[in-house]
Design a protein around this motif. Sequence first.
Motif, PDB file in Angstrom:
ATOM      1  N   ILE A 141      49.317  34.816  42.309  1.00 20.03           N
ATOM      2  CA  ILE A 141      48.239  33.899  42.427  1.00 20.03           C
ATOM      3  C   ILE A 141      47.797  33.552  43.898  1.00 20.03           C
ATOM      4  CG2 ILE A 141      47.096  32.045  41.681  1.00 20.03           C
ATOM      5  CD1 ILE A 141      49.391  32.025  39.265  1.00 20.03           C
ATOM      6  N   HIS A 142      48.795  33.164  44.443  1.00 21.31           N
ATOM      7  CA  HIS A 142      48.578  32.732  45.900  1.00 21.31           C
ATOM      8  C   HIS A 142      48.034  33.837  46.603  1.00 21.31           C
ATOM      9  CE1 HIS A 142      50.613  29.462  48.880  1.00 21.31           C
ATOM     10  NE2 HIS A 142      49.333  29.578  48.986  1.00 21.31           N
ATOM     11  N   ASN A 143      48.355  35.008  46.648  1.00 21.94           N
ATOM     12  CA  ASN A 143      47.627  36.151  47.515  1.00 21.94           C
ATOM     13  C   ASN A 143      46.289  36.341  46.876  1.00 21.94           C
ATOM     14  OD1 ASN A 143      50.090  36.640  48.854  1.00 21.94           O
ATOM     15  ND2 ASN A 143      50.942  37.958  47.626  1.00 21.94           N
ATOM     16  N   THR A 144      45.856  36.400  45.738  1.00 18.67           N
ATOM     17  CA  THR A 144      44.754  36.550  45.123  1.00 18.67           C
ATOM     18  C   THR A 144      44.038  35.603  45.487  1.00 18.67           C
ATOM     19  OG1 THR A 144      45.468  37.726  42.847  1.00 18.67           O
ATOM     20  CG2 THR A 144      43.340  36.849  42.648  1.00 18.67           C
ATOM     21  N   ILE A 145      44.211  34.210  45.659  1.00 21.57           N
ATOM     22  CA  ILE A 145      43.372  33.288  46.115  1.00 21.57           C
ATOM     23  C   ILE A 145      43.335  33.580  47.572  1.00 21.57           C
ATOM     24  CG2 ILE A 145      42.960  30.787  46.525  1.00 21.57           C
ATOM     25  CD1 ILE A 145      42.728  31.701  43.589  1.00 21.57           C
ATOM     26  N   LEU A 146      43.992  33.752  48.507  1.00 20.01           N
ATOM     27  CA  LEU A 146      43.993  34.058  49.813  1.00 20.01           C
ATOM     28  C   LEU A 146      42.700  35.189  49.953  1.00 20.01           C
ATOM     29  CD1 LEU A 146      44.809  33.918  52.829  1.00 20.01           C
ATOM     30  CD2 LEU A 146      46.715  35.360  52.293  1.00 20.01           C
ATOM     31  N   LYS A 147      42.878  36.506  49.262  1.00 21.55           N
ATOM     32  CA  LYS A 147      41.921  37.400  49.634  1.00 21.55           C
ATOM     33  C   LYS A 147      40.699  37.203  49.147  1.00 21.55           C
ATOM     34  CE  LYS A 147      45.404  41.157  48.463  1.00 21.55           C
ATOM     35  NZ  LYS A 147      45.720  42.025  47.226  1.00 21.55           N
ATOM     36  N   LYS A 148      40.415  36.068  48.016  1.00 21.31           N
ATOM     37  CA  LYS A 148      39.052  35.544  47.872  1.00 21.31           C
ATOM     38  C   LYS A 148      38.573  34.780  48.904  1.00 21.31           C
ATOM     39  CE  LYS A 148      39.253  36.068  42.775  1.00 21.31           C
ATOM     40  NZ  LYS A 148      38.037  37.008  42.792  1.00 21.31           N
ATOM     41  N   ALA A 149      39.444  33.987  49.483  1.00 21.54           N
ATOM     42  CA  ALA A 149      39.217  32.983  50.585  1.00 21.54           C
ATOM     43  C   ALA A 149      38.744  33.755  51.813  1.00 21.54           C
ATOM     44  CB  ALA A 149      40.032  32.001  50.833  1.00 21.54           C
ATOM     45  N   GLU A 150      39.379  34.705  51.929  1.00 22.48           N
ATOM     46  CA  GLU A 150      39.117  35.530  53.415  1.00 22.48           C
ATOM     47  C   GLU A 150      37.871  36.042  53.249  1.00 22.48           C
ATOM     48  OE1 GLU A 150      43.752  36.434  55.101  1.00 22.48           O
ATOM     49  OE2 GLU A 150      42.606  37.896  53.751  1.00 22.48           O
TER      50      GLU A 150
END
Length: 232
Positions: A141-150
Motif C-alpha cells: 500500500i505504502h509503495n502504491t501511494i508513493l508512486k501515485k504521489a510522485e
Amino acid sequence: MPDKIVHIVPDKSDLTISTSNILKSLGMEVKQADQYLLDKIDLFEQECLDLSAPAVCYITLSATHFRFSTNTLLAGQHQFRLGKVITSGLAGSDNLVFFIGTCGRAVEEYASQLMNQGHLLEGLICDLIGSEIAEATAEYIHNTILKKAEETNYAITNRYSPGYCGWPVSDQQKLFALVPGSSIGVQLTAASLMLPVKSVSGLIGIGSRVRFNDYQCPTCRKKNCPYRGMTN
C-alpha cells in the motif's frame, strides 16, 4: 485527489517476506539458524503465500484538519486522537490516505490447525509468516501511494497504525467508518480487534512539504512494534 474508495488485489509476487524478521521473532539471527529451520521456513513461506488472499482498500481525503494543541485530526465527522509523534509526522500533509489491508483468513487458520495437531513449531512459523504477509501488504500500500504521489511531485510520510506511537487502538472504529473493511473481508470487534487478525490499517500523509523519516523508535514506548529498527 478524489474522496473515493479504491480496492486493490496485490500480486503475490510483489509481496516480500523477510526470513530475518521471522527468525528474529523466534529469538535468533539468520547466522544462528540451522539449515533444517531455514528450509522449513522456506517451505511454509510458499505454502502460506499460496493460501493467502491479500487485499487492500483505501480512501484519500483532502478535507482534513489538524489541531496541534490537542494532537488530534478531524477527518469527516471523526476526530482521531493521533498523539504528538504521529501528528508531528503528518504535519504539512495536503492529503491523507486511510487504508486497510489483509492477508486473509486461510493462513491463520492453517497455523491454528497445525498447532492443534501438535506441530507447534510449524504452527508458530506459519503464524509469523501470516504477520509478515500482512506487513508486506501494508508495504505494498505504502509503495502504491508513493508512486501515485510522485506523479504529481508529492512526497509521502511514514505510515502509522492505531495502537502505535500513542494513537489509541479504539480509534480503529472511526477509521473503519471511513474505509469499508468489510469490502475486503475485514471485520472489527467491539474491542477494535481486526478479524482476520493478519490485517493492517493505518494512515499515510501526502504533500509537497512532507517527507519519510526514520521511525522514531526512541520516542515510542510500544514494545514488539513491527516498525522498530526500520530506517529510511
